[in-house]
Design a protein around this motif. Structure first.
Motif, short mmCIF file in Angstrom:
data_model
loop_
_atom_site.label_atom_id
_atom_site.label_comp_id
_atom_site.label_asym_id
_atom_site.label_seq_id
_atom_site.Cartn_x
_atom_site.Cartn_y
_atom_site.Cartn_z
N VAL B 149 0.86 -1.18 0.00
CA VAL B 149 0.00 0.00 0.00
C VAL B 149 0.90 1.24 0.00
CG1 VAL B 149 -1.72 1.29 1.34
CG2 VAL B 149 -1.84 -1.22 1.22
N LEU B 150 0.65 2.12 -0.95
CA LEU B 150 1.45 3.34 -1.08
C LEU B 150 0.47 4.49 -1.27
CD1 LEU B 150 4.42 4.47 -1.68
CD2 LEU B 150 3.78 4.27 -4.09
N SER B 151 0.63 5.56 -0.51
CA SER B 151 -0.30 6.68 -0.66
C SER B 151 0.26 7.72 -1.62
CB SER B 151 -0.60 7.30 0.71
OG SER B 151 0.58 7.78 1.30
N VAL B 152 -0.65 8.52 -2.18
CA VAL B 152 -0.25 9.46 -3.24
C VAL B 152 0.74 10.52 -2.75
CG1 VAL B 152 -2.30 9.21 -4.68
CG2 VAL B 152 -2.34 10.83 -2.79
N THR B 153 0.81 10.73 -1.44
CA THR B 153 1.70 11.80 -0.95
C THR B 153 3.11 11.30 -0.64
OG1 THR B 153 0.88 11.36 1.27
CG2 THR B 153 -0.15 13.17 0.08
N GLU B 154 3.35 9.99 -0.80
CA GLU B 154 4.65 9.46 -0.38
C GLU B 154 5.77 9.69 -1.39
OE1 GLU B 154 4.60 5.56 1.84
OE2 GLU B 154 2.48 5.75 1.40
N GLY B 155 5.42 10.07 -2.61
CA GLY B 155 6.45 10.32 -3.61
C GLY B 155 6.52 9.19 -4.62
N LYS B 176 -5.50 6.99 -1.12
CA LYS B 176 -5.77 8.43 -0.91
C LYS B 176 -5.85 9.18 -2.24
CE LYS B 176 -3.16 8.01 3.40
NZ LYS B 176 -2.32 8.61 4.43
N THR B 177 -6.35 8.51 -3.27
CA THR B 177 -6.40 9.15 -4.59
C THR B 177 -7.39 10.32 -4.62
OG1 THR B 177 -7.98 7.46 -5.26
CG2 THR B 177 -5.69 7.10 -5.87
N PRO B 181 -6.50 15.76 -6.82
CA PRO B 181 -6.77 17.10 -7.37
C PRO B 181 -6.01 18.22 -6.64
CG PRO B 181 -8.81 15.86 -7.09
CD PRO B 181 -7.72 15.06 -6.44
N HIS B 182 -5.62 17.95 -5.39
CA HIS B 182 -4.89 18.99 -4.62
C HIS B 182 -3.39 18.86 -4.78
CE1 HIS B 182 -8.77 19.59 -2.73
NE2 HIS B 182 -8.81 18.29 -2.49
N LEU B 183 -2.92 17.82 -5.45
CA LEU B 183 -1.49 17.56 -5.53
C LEU B 183 -1.04 17.70 -6.98
CD1 LEU B 183 -1.56 14.30 -3.36
CD2 LEU B 183 -0.86 16.55 -2.57
N THR B 184 -0.77 18.94 -7.38
CA THR B 184 -0.49 19.19 -8.79
C THR B 184 0.83 18.59 -9.25
OG1 THR B 184 0.35 21.30 -8.05
CG2 THR B 184 -1.87 21.29 -9.00
N ASN B 185 1.77 18.37 -8.31
CA ASN B 185 3.07 17.89 -8.77
C ASN B 185 3.28 16.38 -8.63
OD1 ASN B 185 3.02 18.07 -6.08
ND2 ASN B 185 4.88 19.30 -5.82
N VAL B 186 2.20 15.64 -8.32
CA VAL B 186 2.35 14.19 -8.28
C VAL B 186 2.20 13.64 -9.69
CG1 VAL B 186 1.32 12.02 -7.48
CG2 VAL B 186 1.59 13.94 -5.89
N ASP B 187 3.23 12.91 -10.14
CA ASP B 187 3.28 12.42 -11.51
C ASP B 187 3.06 10.90 -11.51
OD1 ASP B 187 3.85 11.65 -14.05
OD2 ASP B 187 5.82 12.65 -14.16
N LEU B 188 1.85 10.48 -11.82
CA LEU B 188 1.53 9.05 -11.78
C LEU B 188 2.29 8.26 -12.85
CD1 LEU B 188 -2.28 8.96 -10.91
CD2 LEU B 188 -0.30 8.73 -9.40
N HIS B 189 2.61 8.92 -13.97
CA HIS B 189 3.40 8.21 -14.99
C HIS B 189 4.78 7.86 -14.44
CE1 HIS B 189 0.38 8.64 -17.99
NE2 HIS B 189 0.33 9.95 -17.83
N ALA B 190 5.35 8.78 -13.66
CA ALA B 190 6.67 8.51 -13.06
C ALA B 190 6.57 7.33 -12.10
CB ALA B 190 7.18 9.76 -12.33
N LEU B 191 5.46 7.26 -11.36
CA LEU B 191 5.27 6.13 -10.44
C LEU B 191 5.16 4.82 -11.23
CD1 LEU B 191 4.65 4.85 -7.68
CD2 LEU B 191 2.24 5.39 -8.07
#
Lengths: 113, 241
Positions: B149-155, B176-177, B181-191
């Motif tokens: 389990v990994l949350s969207v804010t962990e990087g 925590k998806t 909408p509040h996390l503009t710099n989270v890049d799911l493609h990078a994940l």
């Protein structure tokens, strides 16, 4: 830091081997740790220093060899470099880890009377 | 030379080849647990992830969604039984495994807990590991599958930083998806790209325990896992009902 519990398991295993052979003091242990095993070699040494007093390994040297991780294609055997995508470039098969997850006790040097 | 009368004198030094996993005792206990689970048709899932990644929240949401399906949980924690309490409140049987100083669960701890927990009638037994992205990956518990389990804010670079943990995972659940909408710099493609470099068969599901979005796909995944059990066992379980 699970290295302490790894060392406990190691000391237990060595004690078992020594008892089975009516052995005495242990002089040296050879252990092999893979890059992707999740065990930190430095921490393993520290844990060993802290736990070995009053065990058969109280005076034993711990020799740790590190094993690099190596991935390859299970179908065509192509090598897949660390850090690359873990799928074969040629055939797309998921890579297989052929070495690098070892947490192995290889050898014990002990006194036997 | 050894004295012939009493055996005193110089000891002989011998080298004994062992070539065995240091955790062989844990592996043997894990095999035993696995046989127990298989024998009762119980699907055991080892749920790992960092502290605060949303492991308990995912299981609470799963408990609410699975409804009539029988699930239970063992919750590993260093010092409290809060997670088990939350899961019981969510309506499922749960037992805390308090590990003291240990940063992970091992097969022996799980086995001991099984003696104090009504697990054998369950469809799914979730084993919520201690919050930690390192140590739990080293110990086999006898589970059918590992889920991280990994949350969207962990990087999005977490998989590259903790390759051992993610390599053992059959599935990564991104939690925590609803915060995306509040996390503009989270890049799911990078994940996703990072996962392809640490997991031979990368699998990622996005779930919000708050809105329930993505839960259906998580439940489908669990269903698939259950279908992987040998047919004879599934037939027996159906007979139990």
């Amino acid at each position: 830091v699970h290295e302490y519990s790894i060392v406990q398991s190691l000391l237990e295993r060595v004690r078992h081997e020594v008892n089975a052979r009516n052995g005495g003091r242990v002089h040296r242990l050879w252990v092999r740790i893979g890059e992707l095993s999740g065990v930190e070699v430095d921490l393993l040494h520290t844990a060993f220093e802290m736990c070995r007093a009053s065990t058969v390994c109280a005076h034993a040297a711990l020799e740790v060899s590190r094993q690099d991780a190596r991935w390859e294609c299970p179908r065509c055997g192509a090598n897949i470099a660390p850090g690359e995508r873990l799928a074969c470039e040629a055939c797309g098969s998921p890579a297989r880890l052929v070495q690098g997850d070892e947490i192995m006790l290889d050898r014990i040097e002990m006194e036997v009377r | 030379m050894m004295c012939q009368t009493c055996g005193c004198g110089d000891a002989e030094i011998v080298a004994v080849d062992v070539h065995e996993r240091i955790l062989a005792a844990n592996d043997a206990q894990a095999r035993h647990n696995r046989e127990h689970f298989a024998g009762h048709g119980v699907v055991a899932v080892n749920v790992m992830g960092g502290p605060g990644s949303g492991k308990t929240a995912l299981l609470e949401a799963t408990a609410r969604a699975l409804g009539s399906r029988r699930m239970g949980a063992l919750a590993g924690d260093l010092a409290t039984d809060r997670d088990a309490g939350r899961l019981e409140t969510a309506g499922i049987p749960a037992l805390a495994i308090t590990t003291g100083n240990a940063c992970h669960l091992d097969a022996q701890m799980v086995h001991r807990a099984l003696h104090h927990f009504p697990w054998s009638n369950l469809d799914f037994l979730f084993i919520e590991n201690v919050g930690n992205l390192v140590c739990p990956a080293v110990y086999d518990l006898g589970q059918a599958a590992n889920v991280v389990v990994l949350s969207v804010t962990e990087g999005e670079d977490k998989p590259l930083k903790y390759p051992v943990m993610f390599r053992t995972a059959e599935l990564v659940v991104l939690t925590k998806t609803d915060l995306l909408p509040h996390l503009t710099n989270v890049d799911l493609h990078a994940l996703e790209d990072a996962l392809t470099r640490v997991m031979p068969v990368p699998a990622l599901l996005q779930v919000s325990a708050v809105t329930g979005e993505g839960l259906d796909r998580w439940l489908d995944w669990l269903e698939c896992l259950q279908r992987r059990m040998p047919v004879s066992l599934r037939a027996r379980r159906a007979g139990d009902d």
